[in-house]
Write a protein that holds these residues in place. Structure first.
Motif, mmCIF file in Angstrom:
data_model
loop_
_atom_site.group_PDB
_atom_site.id
_atom_site.type_symbol
_atom_site.label_atom_id
_atom_site.label_comp_id
_atom_site.label_asym_id
_atom_site.label_seq_id
_atom_site.Cartn_x
_atom_site.Cartn_y
_atom_site.Cartn_z
ATOM 1 N N ILE A 145 84.282 -93.004 -21.851
ATOM 2 C CA ILE A 145 85.678 -92.789 -21.481
ATOM 3 C C ILE A 145 86.251 -94.073 -20.890
ATOM 4 N N SER A 146 87.556 -94.194 -20.918
ATOM 5 C CA SER A 146 88.199 -95.416 -20.431
ATOM 6 C C SER A 146 88.166 -95.500 -18.911
ATOM 7 N N ASP A 147 88.126 -96.720 -18.393
ATOM 8 C CA ASP A 147 88.166 -96.923 -16.947
ATOM 9 C C ASP A 147 89.463 -96.369 -16.361
ATOM 10 N N THR A 148 90.554 -96.520 -17.122
ATOM 11 C CA THR A 148 91.850 -96.037 -16.633
ATOM 12 C C THR A 148 91.827 -94.528 -16.435
ATOM 13 N N PHE A 149 91.264 -93.812 -17.407
ATOM 14 C CA PHE A 149 91.182 -92.360 -17.282
ATOM 15 C C PHE A 149 90.354 -91.984 -16.055
ATOM 16 N N PHE A 150 89.202 -92.626 -15.902
ATOM 17 C CA PHE A 150 88.321 -92.270 -14.797
ATOM 18 C C PHE A 150 88.965 -92.588 -13.453
ATOM 19 N N ASN A 151 89.675 -93.709 -13.383
ATOM 20 C CA ASN A 151 90.362 -94.054 -12.135
ATOM 21 C C ASN A 151 91.427 -93.023 -11.792
ATOM 22 N N LYS A 152 92.186 -92.612 -12.810
ATOM 23 C CA LYS A 152 93.219 -91.600 -12.566
ATOM 24 C C LYS A 152 92.574 -90.270 -12.173
ATOM 25 N N TRP A 153 91.495 -89.936 -12.840
ATOM 26 C CA TRP A 153 90.805 -88.684 -12.511
ATOM 27 C C TRP A 153 90.322 -88.701 -11.063
ATOM 28 N N MET A 154 89.754 -89.812 -10.629
ATOM 29 C CA MET A 154 89.282 -89.909 -9.250
ATOM 30 C C MET A 154 90.430 -89.788 -8.260
ATOM 31 N N ASN A 155 91.547 -90.425 -8.582
ATOM 32 C CA ASN A 155 92.699 -90.368 -7.677
ATOM 33 C C ASN A 155 93.215 -88.951 -7.511
ATOM 34 N N TYR A 156 93.173 -88.164 -8.587
ATOM 35 C CA TYR A 156 93.632 -86.780 -8.499
ATOM 36 C C TYR A 156 92.584 -85.883 -7.842
ATOM 37 N N SER A 157 91.332 -86.013 -8.250
ATOM 38 C CA SER A 157 90.301 -85.067 -7.818
ATOM 39 C C SER A 157 89.948 -85.212 -6.348
ATOM 40 N N LYS A 158 90.129 -86.386 -5.778
ATOM 41 C CA LYS A 158 89.774 -86.553 -4.362
ATOM 42 C C LYS A 158 90.733 -85.808 -3.438
ATOM 43 N N GLU A 159 91.866 -85.355 -3.972
ATOM 44 C CA GLU A 159 92.828 -84.601 -3.165
ATOM 45 C C GLU A 159 92.624 -83.090 -3.277
ATOM 46 N N VAL A 160 91.671 -82.674 -4.105
ATOM 47 C CA VAL A 160 91.468 -81.253 -4.383
ATOM 48 C C VAL A 160 90.410 -80.682 -3.451
ATOM 49 N N SER A 161 90.785 -79.704 -2.643
ATOM 50 C CA SER A 161 89.848 -79.141 -1.671
ATOM 51 C C SER A 161 89.413 -77.718 -1.999
ATOM 52 N N GLU A 162 90.149 -77.010 -2.870
ATOM 53 C CA GLU A 162 89.780 -75.634 -3.220
ATOM 54 C C GLU A 162 88.698 -75.641 -4.291
ATOM 55 N N GLU A 163 87.725 -74.765 -4.148
ATOM 56 C CA GLU A 163 86.581 -74.759 -5.066
ATOM 57 C C GLU A 163 87.010 -74.492 -6.504
ATOM 58 N N GLU A 164 87.973 -73.577 -6.688
ATOM 59 C CA GLU A 164 88.416 -73.254 -8.046
ATOM 60 C C GLU A 164 89.025 -74.474 -8.737
ATOM 61 N N LEU A 165 89.816 -75.235 -7.991
ATOM 62 C CA LEU A 165 90.424 -76.433 -8.567
ATOM 63 C C LEU A 165 89.393 -77.542 -8.752
ATOM 64 N N GLN A 166 88.406 -77.608 -7.872
ATOM 65 C CA GLN A 166 87.334 -78.584 -8.044
ATOM 66 C C GLN A 166 86.566 -78.306 -9.325
ATOM 67 N N ASP A 167 86.383 -77.018 -9.623
ATOM 68 C CA ASP A 167 85.724 -76.656 -10.875
ATOM 69 C C ASP A 167 86.565 -77.074 -12.073
ATOM 70 N N LEU A 168 87.885 -76.882 -11.976
ATOM 71 C CA LEU A 168 88.781 -77.312 -13.049
ATOM 72 C C LEU A 168 88.664 -78.809 -13.282
ATOM 73 N N TRP A 169 88.714 -79.600 -12.205
ATOM 74 C CA TRP A 169 88.663 -81.048 -12.355
ATOM 75 C C TRP A 169 87.294 -81.519 -12.811
ATOM 76 N N HIS A 187 90.259 -88.805 7.001
ATOM 77 C CA HIS A 187 90.922 -88.556 5.718
ATOM 78 C C HIS A 187 90.055 -89.049 4.569
ATOM 79 N N HIS A 188 89.470 -90.243 4.708
ATOM 80 C CA HIS A 188 88.615 -90.792 3.656
ATOM 81 C C HIS A 188 87.362 -89.951 3.484
ATOM 82 N N GLN A 189 86.825 -89.459 4.601
ATOM 83 C CA GLN A 189 85.639 -88.612 4.520
ATOM 84 C C GLN A 189 85.941 -87.341 3.736
ATOM 85 N N ASN A 190 87.100 -86.718 3.997
ATOM 86 C CA ASN A 190 87.496 -85.517 3.263
ATOM 87 C C ASN A 190 87.652 -85.815 1.778
ATOM 88 N N GLN A 191 88.278 -86.963 1.485
ATOM 89 C CA GLN A 191 88.480 -87.332 0.083
ATOM 90 C C GLN A 191 87.143 -87.576 -0.607
#
Length: 332
Positions: free
Chosen positions: A123-147, A91-95
């Motif tokens: 940018i703020s550390d809080t924003f980047f932390n939240k962004w990482m938490n969301y983006s690591k769950e994204v597996s579709e290329e189109e959504l990865q481009d969005l993030w 799971h961690h590897q996928n993320q």
């Protein structure tokens, strides 16, 4: 160093190891182990009481029925070679792969921007932390481009995307994103232009009705009911050469000038409004498009809308070298 996700998962498993499995903790364990554990058949030799629990975990050596309670075996917790450890490792590897791909997209988007476009503020550390938490769950290329585009936008303009927008975009599926992109050829100045005599689905045939409603539920579009339709009572006028023309802004550096037939009395295009979140998403999407291509597609869509039948020519005016200049003109 162990990442926060591993710490959280191990903590949950440790708690489950010392307490009886409730419905909630059993569902949590199902969620963690389902992809690997729930493939096996339920053992027919288990007692009726054990059958009510998840016998598949017992088969895997992750759980046992002890003293009338369904508990996690202690040796599985924190053991990287145990089934639980292997599940978490995969799971961690996928993320990590998802996060890496989103960061690569960010790099691609930033590499296309001029140095003067990038704000010096970090940018703020809080924003980047939240962004990482969301983006690591994204597996579709189109959504990865969005993030990737989201982070690039925030790096370019710090504090331009708030946490509410981040949270909403994290709920979007690949279908939601593609459907919104299909609407972009109707979007300008925070509005989705429409023919008011048709339903939303009839206006935007590339998007199915249920998805249109879901975009409303996501608070990206205010609504698609008849009462949600507005019209532009008075557009801005700009003097271009010897004519005063109504205009609609695309963004701060581009607007459209409408050349109307002389007998046009009221030029009042109808539209459905985007929410503030929808406007942010549009700006993010526009950043990855060539303005000329967007303009051509927009004008093509306008041809299906009655209000724009009064236009014989459309002109894209852009701020180039600190001067407003005509970039493209489409004559009908």
């Amino acid at each position: 160093m162990t990442d926060p996700i591993t710490t959280l998962a191990t903590s949950a498993a440790t708690t489950a190891a010392t307490t009886a499995a409730t419905k909630g903790t059993t569902k949590l364990l199902d969620l963690l182990f389902s992809k690997h554990v729930l493939k096996h058949k339920r053992l027919e030799t288990l007692s009726d009481a054990q059958n009510k629990k998840d016998a598949k975990l017992i088969e895997q050596g992750l759980m046992e029925f002890r003293d009338g309670k369904f508990v996690l075996i202690d040796e599985q917790v924190g053991n990287p070679t145990s089934p639980l450890g292997l599940i978490l490792s995969q799971h961690h590897q996928n993320q990590s792969e998802n996060l890496g791909k989103c960061l690569s997209k960010t790099y691609e988007h930033l590499s296309e921007r001029e140095d003067e476009e990038i704000n010096d503020e970090q940018i703020s550390d809080t924003f980047f932390n939240k962004w990482m938490n969301y983006s690591k769950e994204v597996s579709e290329e189109e959504l990865q481009d969005l993030w990737g585009n989201i982070l690039a936008k925030e790096i370019t303009e710090p504090n331009s995307i708030n946490f509410l927008v981040l949270n909403t975009l994290s709920l979007m599926s690949k279908n939601h994103l593609q459907s919104f992109y299909n609407l972009i050829s109707f979007i300008c100045d925070g509005h989705i232009y429409c023919n008011p005599t048709l339903s939303a689905h009839e206006n935007y045939k590339k998007v199915n009705e249920s998805t249109l409603n879901e975009l409303v539920d996501l608070n990206i579009i205010k609504g698609f009911l008849p009462d949600d339709i507005y019209y532009s009572e008075q557009l801005y006028d700009v003097q271009i050469k010897d004519k005063k023309l109504p205009i609609i802004y695309i963004d701060s550096k581009n607007f459209i000038a409408f050349h109307l037939y002389e007998n046009t009395e009221n030029f009042q295009p109808y539209y459905y409004p985007l929410t503030s979140i929808g406007k942010k998403l549009f700006k993010i999407a526009l950043n990855s498009m060539k303005i000329e291509e967007y303009f051509v597609n927009l004008i093509s869509s306008f041809q299906s809308i009655p209000a724009f039948k009064n236009c014989y020519s459309y002109e894209l005016i852009s701020l180039i070298d600190n001067e407003w200049q005509s970039r493209i003109k489409i004559d009908l």
